[in-house]
Scaffold this motif. Structure first.
Motif, PDB file in Angstrom:
ATOM      1  N   THR A  72       0.842  -1.248   0.092  1.00 26.20           N
ATOM      2  CA  THR A  72      -0.283   0.058   0.085  1.00 26.20           C
ATOM      3  C   THR A  72       0.798   1.407   0.100  1.00 26.20           C
ATOM      4  O   THR A  72       0.861   2.653  -0.057  1.00 26.20           O
ATOM      5  N   ASN A  73       2.311   1.150   0.024  1.00 29.11           N
ATOM      6  CA  ASN A  73       2.950   2.135   0.034  1.00 29.11           C
ATOM      7  C   ASN A  73       3.996   2.296  -1.330  1.00 29.11           C
ATOM      8  O   ASN A  73       4.614   1.385  -1.728  1.00 29.11           O
ATOM      9  N   THR A  74       4.094   3.234  -2.062  1.00 29.27           N
ATOM     10  CA  THR A  74       4.459   3.674  -2.974  1.00 29.27           C
ATOM     11  C   THR A  74       5.934   2.953  -3.350  1.00 29.27           C
ATOM     12  O   THR A  74       6.183   2.743  -4.245  1.00 29.27           O
ATOM     13  N   LYS A  75       6.740   3.435  -2.021  1.00 24.24           N
ATOM     14  CA  LYS A  75       8.198   3.528  -2.318  1.00 24.24           C
ATOM     15  C   LYS A  75       7.973   1.753  -2.621  1.00 24.24           C
ATOM     16  O   LYS A  75       8.600   1.533  -2.787  1.00 24.24           O
ATOM     17  N   ARG A  76       7.763   1.411  -1.039  1.00 23.97           N
ATOM     18  CA  ARG A  76       7.487  -0.115  -0.967  1.00 23.97           C
ATOM     19  C   ARG A  76       7.296  -0.864  -2.348  1.00 23.97           C
ATOM     20  O   ARG A  76       7.755  -1.941  -2.828  1.00 23.97           O
ATOM     21  N   ARG A  86       3.826  16.357   1.185  1.00 20.62           N
ATOM     22  CA  ARG A  86       2.491  15.895   2.090  1.00 20.62           C
ATOM     23  C   ARG A  86       2.883  15.130   2.993  1.00 20.62           C
ATOM     24  O   ARG A  86       1.867  14.908   4.073  1.00 20.62           O
ATOM     25  N   GLN A  87       4.609  14.646   3.073  1.00 19.81           N
ATOM     26  CA  GLN A  87       4.666  14.000   4.674  1.00 19.81           C
ATOM     27  C   GLN A  87       4.134  12.561   4.446  1.00 19.81           C
ATOM     28  O   GLN A  87       3.338  12.028   5.434  1.00 19.81           O
ATOM     29  N   GLU A  88       3.683  11.899   2.913  1.00 14.61           N
ATOM     30  CA  GLU A  88       3.089  10.212   2.930  1.00 14.61           C
ATOM     31  C   GLU A  88       3.605  10.283   2.002  1.00 14.61           C
ATOM     32  O   GLU A  88       3.366  10.228   0.895  1.00 14.61           O
ATOM     33  N   ASP A  89       3.894   8.942   1.915  1.00 14.74           N
ATOM     34  CA  ASP A  89       4.612   8.142   0.565  1.00 14.74           C
ATOM     35  C   ASP A  89       3.701   6.249   0.429  1.00 14.74           C
ATOM     36  O   ASP A  89       4.447   6.672  -0.133  1.00 14.74           O
ATOM     37  N   ARG A  90       2.394   6.641   1.003  1.00 16.35           N
ATOM     38  CA  ARG A  90       1.544   5.548   1.048  1.00 16.35           C
ATOM     39  C   ARG A  90       0.811   6.043  -0.387  1.00 16.35           C
ATOM     40  O   ARG A  90       1.161   7.168  -0.980  1.00 16.35           O
ATOM     41  N   TYR A  91       0.561   4.599  -1.166  1.00 21.08           N
ATOM     42  CA  TYR A  91      -0.233   5.615  -2.770  1.00 21.08           C
ATOM     43  C   TYR A  91      -1.559   6.589  -2.217  1.00 21.08           C
ATOM     44  O   TYR A  91      -1.147   7.275  -3.037  1.00 21.08           O
ATOM     45  N   SER A  92      -2.393   6.724  -1.029  1.00 25.01           N
ATOM     46  CA  SER A  92      -3.252   7.397  -1.232  1.00 25.01           C
ATOM     47  C   SER A  92      -2.209   9.295  -0.353  1.00 25.01           C
ATOM     48  O   SER A  92      -2.915  10.407  -0.656  1.00 25.01           O
ATOM     49  N   GLY A  93      -1.180   9.187  -0.707  1.00 24.54           N
ATOM     50  CA  GLY A  93      -0.697  10.471  -1.079  1.00 24.54           C
ATOM     51  C   GLY A  93      -0.254  10.926  -2.096  1.00 24.54           C
ATOM     52  O   GLY A  93      -0.225  12.446  -2.419  1.00 24.54           O
ATOM     53  N   LEU A  94      -0.607  10.216  -2.976  1.00 20.04           N
ATOM     54  CA  LEU A  94      -0.731  10.494  -4.639  1.00 20.04           C
ATOM     55  C   LEU A  94      -1.957  11.519  -4.971  1.00 20.04           C
ATOM     56  O   LEU A  94      -2.335  11.944  -6.507  1.00 20.04           O
ATOM     57  N   ASN A  95      -2.956  11.081  -4.283  1.00 19.44           N
ATOM     58  CA  ASN A  95      -4.328  11.073  -4.390  1.00 19.44           C
ATOM     59  C   ASN A  95      -4.571  12.908  -4.780  1.00 19.44           C
ATOM     60  O   ASN A  95      -4.645  14.103  -4.446  1.00 19.44           O
ATOM     61  N   GLY A  96      -5.139  13.413  -5.262  1.00 21.40           N
ATOM     62  CA  GLY A  96      -5.666  14.161  -6.604  1.00 21.40           C
ATOM     63  C   GLY A  96      -4.639  15.050  -7.370  1.00 21.40           C
ATOM     64  O   GLY A  96      -4.353  16.528  -7.303  1.00 21.40           O
ATOM     65  N   LEU A  97      -3.102  14.456  -7.200  1.00 22.46           N
ATOM     66  CA  LEU A  97      -1.771  15.443  -7.992  1.00 22.46           C
ATOM     67  C   LEU A  97      -2.692  15.783  -9.050  1.00 22.46           C
ATOM     68  O   LEU A  97      -1.464  16.951  -9.662  1.00 22.46           O
ATOM     69  N   GLY A  98      -3.947  15.038  -9.573  1.00 22.49           N
ATOM     70  CA  GLY A  98      -3.322  16.031 -11.427  1.00 22.49           C
ATOM     71  C   GLY A  98      -4.684  16.288 -11.285  1.00 22.49           C
ATOM     72  O   GLY A  98      -4.213  17.665 -12.374  1.00 22.49           O
TER      73      GLY A  98
END
Lengths: 488, 466
Positions: free
Chosen positions: B284-288, B345-357
Motif C-alpha cells: 500500500t506504500n508507493t515506495k515499497r 505531503r509527508q506521506e508515501d502511501r498511495y493515498s499520498g498521491l491523491n488528487g495530484l492530477g
C-alpha cells in the motif's frame, strides 16, 4: 502522405490543447476534428476515383527488429476512418454540453484517442497495429476513470485489465507469427511483422487452432463477445456520455475490424475450426443481451445491453464467412456507430434535463418535447432495424449471411429484431409516453446546439438506409479480397 | 577510462570543496562534470582501445553503452537531490563525493576483464551505498536500512569473493577470456565440482546486488528506509551495473558452463518474477511497491541473460541494454515525483498521491508515463524493452518462461495503475497545496517523460546497438 496527416492531426491538436485553455480550447478541438473530417471526406472522394496507391506509406521504424511504420487504406479501412472522423466532432459537440472539470484535458484525450483509433484502422504492420490498439486504450481509460460516475474506479480498472490481458494475448500471437517469418534461427532484424508477411505464412492447422484464440482474445474482449462482455455494461454506464459514445460508437468496431483484417486471413484454418463455436457464442450473446436489456431500469444500461446484443449479430455475420455477411457487418458497423451514438446522446440529453436516467422516474416527457421525441424515435427505429433506416440494411445483410451459413442459426439470430423492438419500444413508451412524471411539465425541448449533433446523425441513418450502395461499393473489393485469402 | 579518471579526480576535489557547503555551487558543478564525463564516454563509442592495466579493464562498445546509462541516470537524478541534500548540511560535499566514487565502481563493474577488478568495482559501489543509505542519520529507519544493507551486503560480497577464489582454484586464472578457455577445456576434471560451486557462489553474490530472488529479501526494507534520492540511485545504477557485470561474466567467462548455470538462472528468473510481482501487488506504500517492482524488473532482465545464451552481442544483449535504459529513466521519474510529493505531503502511501492530477498536472503526467513504462504499455520505452527481451527469448525457444513473464506483467498492471488511480481518480486531500517544484526539476521531469516516450515511439536509435 495524407494518411499520415489524418493520423497525426488529432494528436497535434491534443498536444496544443495542453496549453490552450478556456473557450479557445473548444474552438481548437472542434475545429481540428472538423478539419479532420473534411480531409477524410476528400480522401474518400479521391479514393473512389484514383484508388488507394497514393495512401500507402512505408517507412523503416525499428530496423533492428524488422518492424515498419506501414500504413495504408483499402475500402474497409476507409469506411472506418470516415466513421471515426464523422463521429468525433459530434462527440466533442456533445461534450461541450456539460461542464466537465478541466475541459481542455478532456478534449485532448478525445483527440488523442482519435489518433489511436485511426491508427488501428490504417496499420498494415502487426506491431504498429498493436501499438495503436493500446494507444487508443489509455485515453479512454483516463476519460472513463477520471470523469465517470460513482463506481468508476473499480469499473474502469476491470475494463482496463480485461482489455489489456486480451491484447497481450494477441501480442503473444503476433510475436509467434513474427518469429515464423524469415529464416528460422535468424536475428530479430531478419523477421518481419508486415501484414502480407503474415498472410504468406504456411502454418499447420494445429498451430492455427491455438493462434486463433490468442489473437481473437483481444477482439472478443473489445467487441465484446459473450462471455467476455462482463466489463461492458458497467463501463458504458459509469463512463461520461462522450466516453461511452467513443467506446460503443468506434472502439467496439476495432474488434470487428481487427477480426476481418488480422484474424480471418491470417489463420484461415483456425477460423474454419472454430467458426461454429464462435457463431454459437455470438448468437448466445444476441439473445442474452436482449433478454437482459428487457429487464433494465437504467436507460444507459439498457442501451449498453442492446449494443451487446447487436454486436453479437455483427460477429455472427463476420464468422459466417460469406460475402453478404461481411458486407452486412461493414454497413452495420457504420449504422450501429451512428445509432448508438445518437441513442447515448439522447439519453444524456434527458439526464441533463431531469437529473436521472432511471426509467421508473421518467414518463410523459413527449408533450413538451416534440423534437426530442421525433429524434429519439428515429434513432430507436434504426436500432430496431426498421426498413428505410441504416440499421435495416445492416441487419438484413447480416441475417442473410448467417442464414447462408445455417438456416437454424439464422432463425435464432433473427430474434434480435423482435427482441430489440420489445425492449426499445417499451423503454420509449415508459420514458417518453406513459403517465406523467415530475418532469413532464418542466422539461425543455432540444436546443439548436443539440440538433447540430443529431441532424447529421439522422441524415446518415437515412443515407445508409436509402443508398447503402455508396458504402457497399467502397468496401466490396476489400471484403472480396479478405474472403479470397480465407478461402485459399 | 577517461570517465573513471575524471570521476575520481572530481570526487577527491569535492572533498576539499566541502567548506563551501552550498548546494548552489555543488549541484550545478556535479551536473556539469557528469555531462563532461558523459561526453568523454560517448567519444569512446566505436573506438578500439587496447585493454588497460594488463587486461584488467576493457573499454569497448559494451562498456561505453552501459556506462552511458549509469551516467545519464545520475545526471537526471541529481536535480532531485535538492531539499534533501540541503545547503548547510555539514556533510554535503561528502555525499556528492560518495556518489561520484560509486559511479567509478559501477563503471569498473561494467568494464572489468578480470575478476579482481569486478570485486574492486562492486566494493567501491557497495561501500558508498552503505554510507548513503544511512545518510539521513537522524532518522532511525535510515539507520536501520544502512545497517541491514551493510550486514547483508558484506555477507554477499564475502560469498562472491569465495566464489572468485574457487574459480581461480579450479582454473588458475582471474582473467575473463582465459577463464572462458579454461572452463571450455578443463585441465583437471577432478576440479569440476570446485568450479561449479564457485560459479554458484558468484551467481549468489551478484544476484544479491541486483536483488534477484531468492536473494532479494533485503530490498523492500532497505529501499523504504533509505532516503528516496539514494533509493532511486540504488535501483537504477546499481542494478544496471550489476546486470552488465552479470551478463559479461556469463557470456565471456562461463559460456561453456551453460549447462550448469542456465537452469539456475531460469529458476531464479521465474522466482524473481513471481515474488517481485506478487509482493508489489500486496503493497500500500508507493515506495515499497517500487522496491518490489525493482525486484520484478530484475526478473525480466534475467530473461535477457537466459536468452543471451552466453553471447555478449546480438538481440538479447541489446535487449538488456534497452531494457536497462528504459527502466532506469522510468524509475528515476517515478522516484523523483514520489520524493517531491512525499516530502511535501509527508506521506508515501498511495493515498499520498491523491488528487495530484489537479494540484500538479505535470508531476502527475510524468508519474503516469513512468508507471505505464514500468508496466510495459505501448507508447513508452518500457514496452519495447519488454518486447525486445521477450522476443529474443521466444526466438531462442524459451516459450514457457516468456508465457510466465507475460502473466506476471499482467499482475504488474494492477499495481502500476494504483498510483494513476490515486492521482486522477481520487480527490485531493482537504486544503492540499501544489507541491513546490523548482525550475531545473521541472525541466528534468519533462526530459524524463519525453525520453520515455521517445524510446516508446522511435526505439530504433537505441535498439540493436550491441
Amino acid at each position: 502522405m495524407l494518411t499520415a496527416v489524418l493520423l497525426f492531426l488529432p494528436l497535434a491538436a491534443a498536444l496544443l490543447l495542453l496549453v490552450v485553455k478556456g473557450a479557445a480550447a473548444r474552438a481548437l478541438a472542434f475545429g481540428a476534428s472538423l478539419l479532420e473530417f473534411v480531409i477524410a471526406a476528400y480522401v474518400a472522394f479521391d479514393f473512389t476515383r484514383h484508388g488507394s496507391a497514393a495512401y500507402n506509406l512505408d517507412y523503416r521504424w525499428i530496423a533492428s527488429a524488422g518492424i515498419n511504420f506501414h500504413i495504408g487504406l483499402d475500402g474497409l479501412s476507409l469506411l472506418m476512418v470516415l466513421l471515426t472522423t464523422f463521429l468525433v466532432p459530434l462527440i466533442l459537440l456533445s461534450a461541450f454540453k456539460r461542464d466537465y472539470d478541466n475541459p481542455s484535458t478532456f478534449y485532448a484525450l478525445v483527440l488523442f484517442m482519435q489518433t489511436g483509433l485511426l491508427g488501428v484502422f490504417v496499420s498494415l504492420d502487426a506491431f504498429l497495429f498493436y501499438f495503436f490498439w493500446e494507444v487508443a486504450l489509455i485515453p479512454i481509460y483516463l476519460l472513463a476513470g477520471a470523469w465517470g460516475g460513482e463506481r468508476r474506479i473499480a469499473v474502469t480498472l476491470k475494463f482496463f485489465l480485461y482489455t489489456v490481458v486480451g491484447s497481450l494475448l494477441m501480442l503473444a500471437g503476433f510475436v509467434y507469427l513474427y518469429l515464423q517469418t524469415g529464416p528460422a534461427a535468424g536475428s530479430l532484424a531478419q523477421h518481419s511483422s508486415e501484414l502480407t508477411a503474415f498472410y504468406n505464412l504456411k502454418l499447420s492447422a494445429s498451430e492455427q487452432s491455438w493462434l486463433f484464440w490468442l489473437i481473437f482474445a483481444a477482439f472478443a474482449v473489445k467487441m465484446p463477445i459473450f462471455p467476455f462482455h462482463t466489463w461492458q455494461p458497467d463501463t458504458y454506464t459509469e463512463a461520461p456520455a462522450p466516453a461511452t459514445m467513443l467506446l460503443s460508437g468506434i472502439m467496439l468496431k476495432m474488434g470487428i475490424y481487427g477480426t476481418m483484417r488480422w484474424l480471418l486471413p491470417v489463420v484461415p484454418l483456425g477460423v474454419s475450426q472454430w467458426q461454429k463455436p464462435v457463431i454459437i457464442l455470438s448468437v448466445i450473446g444476441i439473445i442474452y443481451g436482449a433478454i437482459i436489456a428487457i429487464r433494465q431500469r437504467d436507460v444507459k444500461r439498457l442501451i449498453a445491453y442492446s449494443s451487446l446484443s447487436h454486436v453479437g449479430l455483427m460477429a455472427a455475420g463476420v464468422f459466417s464467412l460469406t460475402q453478404i455477411g461481411l458486407q452486412g457487418a461493414v454497413v452495420q458497423m457504420l449504422a450501429h456507430g451512428v445509432n448508438v451514438v445518437g441513442m447515448f446522446f439522447i439519453a444524456d440529453a434527458i439526464e441533463r434535463r431531469t437529473g436521472t436516467r432511471f426509467i421508473p422516474d421518467l414518463g410523459g416527457l413527449t408533450r413538451r418535447t416534440p423534437i426530442l421525441s421525433v429524434c429519439f424515435l428515429i434513432m430507436l427505429l434504426s436500432t430496431v432495424a426498421l426498413p428505410l433506416t441504416g440499421g435495416f440494411v445492416g441487419e438484413f445483410l447480416l441475417l442473410a449471411g448467417v442464414y447462408q451459413y445455417n438456416a437454424w442459426v439464422g432463425a435464432v439470430a433473427g430474434l434480435t429484431i423482435i427482441f430489440s423492438a420489445v425492449y426499445l419500444l417499451r423503454m420509449f413508451q415508459r420514458v417518453m409516453l406513459g403517465p406523467d412524471s415530475a418532469f413532464s411539465e418542466t422539461i425543455t425541448d432540444l436546443t439548436g446546439g443539440e440538433l447540430l449533433v443529431l441532424v447529421p446523425l439522422i441524415a446518415l441513418v437515412f443515407w445508409i438506409g436509402l443508398f447503402p450502395n455508396t458504402f457497399l461499393h467502397i468496401s466490396e473489393p476489400a471484403v472480396a479480397n479478405i474472403l479470397a485469402l480465407v478461402g485459399r | 577510462m577517461t570517465s573513471i579518471i575524471l570521476l575520481s579526480v572530481f570526487g577527491i576535489l569535492n572533498l576539499f570543496l566541502g567548506f563551501l557547503r552550498s548546494n548552489k555551487v555543488l549541484l550545478p558543478g556535479a551536473m556539469l562534470l557528469l555531462l563532461a564525463v558523459f561526453g568523454a564516454n560517448y567519444a569512446d563509442w566505436n573506438v578500439a582501445h587496447a585493454p588497460y592495466f594488463n587486461h584488467m579493464l576493457v573499454v569497448d562498445n559494451y562498456t561505453v553503452a552501459f556506462t552511458g546509462i549509469v551516467l545519464l541516470t545520475t545526471i537526471l537524478l541529481l536535480p532531485f537531490s535538492r531539499s534533501y541534500v540541503t545547503s548547510g548540511e555539514p556533510n554535503l560535499a561528502e555525499y556528492y563525493a560518495l556518489l561520484l566514487f560509486s559511479l567509478v565502481g559501477a563503471i569498473m563493474m561494467i568494464g572489468y576483464d578480470h575478476l579482481l577488478m569486478l570485486f574492486v568495482g562492486i566494493e567501491i559501489l557497495s561501500i558508498s551505498m552503505y554510507v548513503l543509505a544511512g545518510s539521513n542519520k537522524r532518522d532511525s529507519r535510515s539507520n536501520e536500512a544502512a545497517l541491514k544493507y551493510f550486514l547483508m551486503g558484506a555477507f554477499a560480497t564475502g560469498i562472491l569473493l569465495f566464489g572468485i577464489a574457487l574459480l581461480y582454484g579450479a582454473t588458475g586464472t582471474f582473467s575473463l577470456s582465459q577463464l572462458g578457455a579454461a572452463v571450455a577445456a578443463p585441465a583437471n576434471a577432478s576440479l569440476q565440482p570446485m568450479l561449479y560451486i564457485g560459479i554458484l557462489m558468484m551467481i549468489i553474490g551478484i544476484g544479491f546486488k541486483v536483488s534477484a530472488a531468492p536473494f532479494h529479501f533485503w530490498t523492500p526494507d532497505v529501499y523504504e528506509g533509505t532516503p528516496t534520492f539514494f533509493t532511486a540511485f540504488m535501483s537504477t545504477v546499481v542494478k544496471t551495473a550489476g546486470f552488465a557485470a552479470f551478463l559479461k561474466l556469463l557470456a565471456v567467462a562461463l559460456p561453456a558452463a551453460q549447462g550448469f548455470w542456465m537452469p539456475t538462472i531460469q529458476a531464479m528468473c521465474a522466482l524473481t518474477l513471481l515474488l517481485g510481482n506478487v509482493g508489489a501487488a500486496a503493497q500500500t506504500n508507493t515506495k515499497r511497491m517500487l522496491a518490489y517492482s525493482s525486484v520484478s524488473h530484475a526478473g525480466y532482465l534475467l530473461i535477457g541473460l537466459v536468452a543471451s545464451k552466453g553471447i555478449l552481442t546480438g538481440d538479447a544483449a541489446s535487449g538488456i541494454f534497452f531494457y536497462s535504459l528504459a527502466y532506469s529513466i522510468a524509475t528515476v521519474a517515478a522516484f523523483g515525483v514520489l520524493k517531491l510529493v512525499a516530502e511535501h505531503r509527508q506521506e508515501d502511501r498511495y493515498s499520498g498521491l491523491n488528487g495530484l492530477g489537479k494540484t500538479n498536472p505535470l508531476l502527475a503526467f510524468v508519474m503516469t508515463v513512468a508507471m505505464l513504462s514500468l508496466a510495459g504499455i505501448p507508447l513508452t520505452g518500457g514496452f519495447f524493452g519488454k518486447f525486445f527481451l521477450l522476443a529474443a527469448a521466444v526466438g531462442q525457444g524459451y516459450i514457457g518462461l516468456v508465457v510466465f513473464a507475460v502473466i506476471m506483467s499482467m499482475v504488474g498492471l494492477y499495481y502500476y495503475l494504483r498510483p494513476i488511480i490515486a492521482m486522477y481518480m481520487q480527490p485531493a486531500p482537504e486544503g492540499a497545496t501544489p507541491v513546490p517544484v523548482d525550475g531545473i526539476q521541472t525541466v528534468t521531469l519533462v526530459v524524463l517523460a519525453l525520453l520515455t516516450i521517445l524510446l516508446g515511439i522511435a526505439p530504433g536509435f537505441m535498439s540493436g546497438i550491441l
